[in-house]
Design a protein around this motif. Structure first.
Motif, PDB file in Angstrom:
ATOM      1  N   PRO A  21       0.732  -1.191   0.090  1.00 26.19           N
ATOM      2  CA  PRO A  21      -0.131  -0.098   0.124  1.00 26.19           C
ATOM      3  C   PRO A  21       0.752   1.189  -0.025  1.00 26.19           C
ATOM      4  CG  PRO A  21      -0.786  -1.519   1.635  1.00 26.19           C
ATOM      5  CD  PRO A  21       0.503  -2.349   1.054  1.00 26.19           C
ATOM      6  N   GLU A  22       2.077   1.382   0.743  1.00 23.77           N
ATOM      7  CA  GLU A  22       2.715   2.389   0.779  1.00 23.77           C
ATOM      8  C   GLU A  22       3.425   2.723  -0.689  1.00 23.77           C
ATOM      9  OE1 GLU A  22       4.799   5.735   2.991  1.00 23.77           O
ATOM     10  OE2 GLU A  22       3.278   4.279   3.795  1.00 23.77           O
ATOM     11  N   LYS A  23       3.989   1.622  -1.173  1.00 25.43           N
ATOM     12  CA  LYS A  23       4.424   1.736  -2.656  1.00 25.43           C
ATOM     13  C   LYS A  23       3.291   2.315  -3.593  1.00 25.43           C
ATOM     14  CE  LYS A  23       8.816   0.719  -2.434  1.00 25.43           C
ATOM     15  NZ  LYS A  23      10.068   1.709  -2.910  1.00 25.43           N
ATOM     16  N   ILE A  24       2.247   1.713  -3.502  1.00 23.95           N
ATOM     17  CA  ILE A  24       1.276   2.107  -4.222  1.00 23.95           C
ATOM     18  C   ILE A  24       0.884   3.684  -4.163  1.00 23.95           C
ATOM     19  CG2 ILE A  24      -1.272   1.706  -4.971  1.00 23.95           C
ATOM     20  CD1 ILE A  24      -0.816  -1.099  -4.097  1.00 23.95           C
ATOM     21  N   ARG A  25       0.805   4.064  -3.072  1.00 19.86           N
ATOM     22  CA  ARG A  25       0.488   5.594  -2.869  1.00 19.86           C
ATOM     23  C   ARG A  25       1.735   6.379  -3.503  1.00 19.86           C
ATOM     24  NH1 ARG A  25      -3.293   7.700  -0.394  1.00 19.86           N
ATOM     25  NH2 ARG A  25      -3.136   9.502   0.976  1.00 19.86           N
ATOM     26  N   GLU A  26       2.820   5.934  -3.105  1.00 19.66           N
ATOM     27  CA  GLU A  26       4.004   6.782  -3.660  1.00 19.66           C
ATOM     28  C   GLU A  26       4.047   6.872  -5.259  1.00 19.66           C
ATOM     29  OE1 GLU A  26       7.567   5.399  -1.895  1.00 19.66           O
ATOM     30  OE2 GLU A  26       6.937   5.710   0.008  1.00 19.66           O
ATOM     31  N   SER A  27       3.716   5.554  -5.871  1.00 22.11           N
ATOM     32  CA  SER A  27       3.775   5.437  -7.329  1.00 22.11           C
ATOM     33  C   SER A  27       2.594   6.386  -7.991  1.00 22.11           C
ATOM     34  CB  SER A  27       3.752   4.231  -7.623  1.00 22.11           C
ATOM     35  OG  SER A  27       4.845   3.314  -7.468  1.00 22.11           O
ATOM     36  N   LEU A  28       1.592   6.085  -7.203  1.00 26.38           N
ATOM     37  CA  LEU A  28       0.334   7.239  -7.694  1.00 26.38           C
ATOM     38  C   LEU A  28       0.395   8.350  -7.688  1.00 26.38           C
ATOM     39  CD1 LEU A  28      -2.684   4.867  -6.421  1.00 26.38           C
ATOM     40  CD2 LEU A  28      -1.790   5.168  -8.688  1.00 26.38           C
ATOM     41  N   ALA A  29       1.231   8.933  -6.594  1.00 22.19           N
ATOM     42  CA  ALA A  29       1.545  10.447  -6.570  1.00 22.19           C
ATOM     43  C   ALA A  29       2.614  10.927  -7.739  1.00 22.19           C
ATOM     44  CB  ALA A  29       2.122  10.667  -5.168  1.00 22.19           C
ATOM     45  N   ALA A  30       3.558   9.983  -7.864  1.00 17.51           N
ATOM     46  CA  ALA A  30       4.487  10.301  -8.956  1.00 17.51           C
ATOM     47  C   ALA A  30       3.701  10.301 -10.209  1.00 17.51           C
ATOM     48  CB  ALA A  30       5.622   9.335  -8.918  1.00 17.51           C
ATOM     49  N   ILE A  31       2.804   9.466 -10.539  1.00 14.30           N
ATOM     50  CA  ILE A  31       2.234   9.230 -11.754  1.00 14.30           C
ATOM     51  C   ILE A  31       1.324  10.665 -11.898  1.00 14.30           C
ATOM     52  CG2 ILE A  31       0.435   8.022 -13.089  1.00 14.30           C
ATOM     53  CD1 ILE A  31       1.461   5.485 -11.991  1.00 14.30           C
ATOM     54  N   ARG A  32       0.674  10.881 -10.999  1.00 15.69           N
ATOM     55  CA  ARG A  32      -0.044  12.205 -10.915  1.00 15.69           C
ATOM     56  C   ARG A  32       0.826  13.323 -11.366  1.00 15.69           C
ATOM     57  NH1 ARG A  32      -3.126  13.799  -5.486  1.00 15.69           N
ATOM     58  NH2 ARG A  32      -4.424  12.164  -6.266  1.00 15.69           N
ATOM     59  N   ALA A  33       1.837  13.291 -10.620  1.00 10.38           N
ATOM     60  CA  ALA A  33       2.752  14.594 -10.936  1.00 10.38           C
ATOM     61  C   ALA A  33       3.189  14.554 -12.608  1.00 10.38           C
ATOM     62  CB  ALA A  33       3.847  14.589  -9.899  1.00 10.38           C
ATOM     63  N   LEU A  34       3.406  13.443 -12.776  1.00  8.10           N
ATOM     64  CA  LEU A  34       4.066  13.146 -14.293  1.00  8.10           C
ATOM     65  C   LEU A  34       2.878  13.640 -15.335  1.00  8.10           C
ATOM     66  CD1 LEU A  34       6.062  10.122 -13.796  1.00  8.10           C
ATOM     67  CD2 LEU A  34       6.908  12.274 -14.507  1.00  8.10           C
ATOM     68  N   CYS A  35       1.761  13.195 -14.889  1.00  8.55           N
ATOM     69  CA  CYS A  35       0.443  13.460 -15.709  1.00  8.55           C
ATOM     70  C   CYS A  35       0.355  15.026 -15.909  1.00  8.55           C
ATOM     71  CB  CYS A  35      -0.681  12.862 -15.259  1.00  8.55           C
ATOM     72  SG  CYS A  35      -0.730  10.962 -15.744  1.00  8.55           S
ATOM     73  N   ASP A  36       0.360  15.768 -14.575  1.00  5.38           N
ATOM     74  CA  ASP A  36       0.251  16.971 -14.633  1.00  5.38           C
ATOM     75  C   ASP A  36       1.134  17.792 -15.420  1.00  5.38           C
ATOM     76  OD1 ASP A  36      -1.954  16.843 -12.894  1.00  5.38           O
ATOM     77  OD2 ASP A  36      -0.844  17.281 -11.095  1.00  5.38           O
ATOM     78  N   LEU A  37       2.386  17.318 -15.475  1.00  9.61           N
ATOM     79  CA  LEU A  37       3.398  17.849 -16.145  1.00  9.61           C
ATOM     80  C   LEU A  37       3.388  17.727 -17.499  1.00  9.61           C
ATOM     81  CD1 LEU A  37       6.319  18.977 -16.146  1.00  9.61           C
ATOM     82  CD2 LEU A  37       7.181  16.820 -16.230  1.00  9.61           C
ATOM     83  N   LEU A  38       2.663  16.540 -18.176  1.00  5.04           N
ATOM     84  CA  LEU A  38       2.434  16.530 -19.482  1.00  5.04           C
ATOM     85  C   LEU A  38       1.053  17.321 -19.781  1.00  5.04           C
ATOM     86  CD1 LEU A  38       2.516  12.620 -20.384  1.00  5.04           C
ATOM     87  CD2 LEU A  38       3.806  14.277 -21.396  1.00  5.04           C
ATOM     88  N   LEU A  39       0.253  17.251 -18.978  1.00  2.00           N
ATOM     89  CA  LEU A  39      -0.773  18.296 -19.241  1.00  2.00           C
ATOM     90  C   LEU A  39      -0.688  19.590 -19.405  1.00  2.00           C
ATOM     91  CD1 LEU A  39      -3.666  16.241 -17.473  1.00  2.00           C
ATOM     92  CD2 LEU A  39      -3.321  16.379 -19.800  1.00  2.00           C
TER      93      LEU A  39
END
Length: 88
Positions: A24-42
């Motif tokens: 669960p901890e790794k999932i949460r960290e990875s999702l936060a990183a994915i969100r930041a990368l998606c925001d960067l792309l958008l």
């Protein structure tokens, strides 16, 4: 000078794989990183490359101006027994 879209998508793939393997901890960290990368792309796709923001002139003057320190004047009080703050 933006980051290539394919490179960001590759990073999203890496974080997706980490999220699938971790707890669960790794999932949460990875999702936060994915969100930041998606925001960067958008953000990158919807706007022209950003120029560094210049500080307003008034703010720049206050940042560069050295601040003066008022000179200390010693109080002479009756019953005080020294220069220390802790001596009463």
């Amino acid at each position: 000078m933006g980051i290539e879209t394919t490179r960001i998508l590759d990073e999203i793939d890496k974080h997706t794989a980490r999220a699938r393997e971790g707890g669960p901890e790794k999932i949460r960290e990875s999702l936060a990183a994915i969100r930041a990368l998606c925001d960067l792309l958008l953000e990158d796709g919807s706007q022209a490359p950003k120029k560094p923001r210049a500080m307003p002139l008034a703010m720049a003057e206050t940042v560069n101006r050295p601040q003066s320190v008022p000179s200390a004047t010693r109080l002479q009080e009756e019953g005080a027994n020294g220069d220390s703050l802790f001596e009463f």
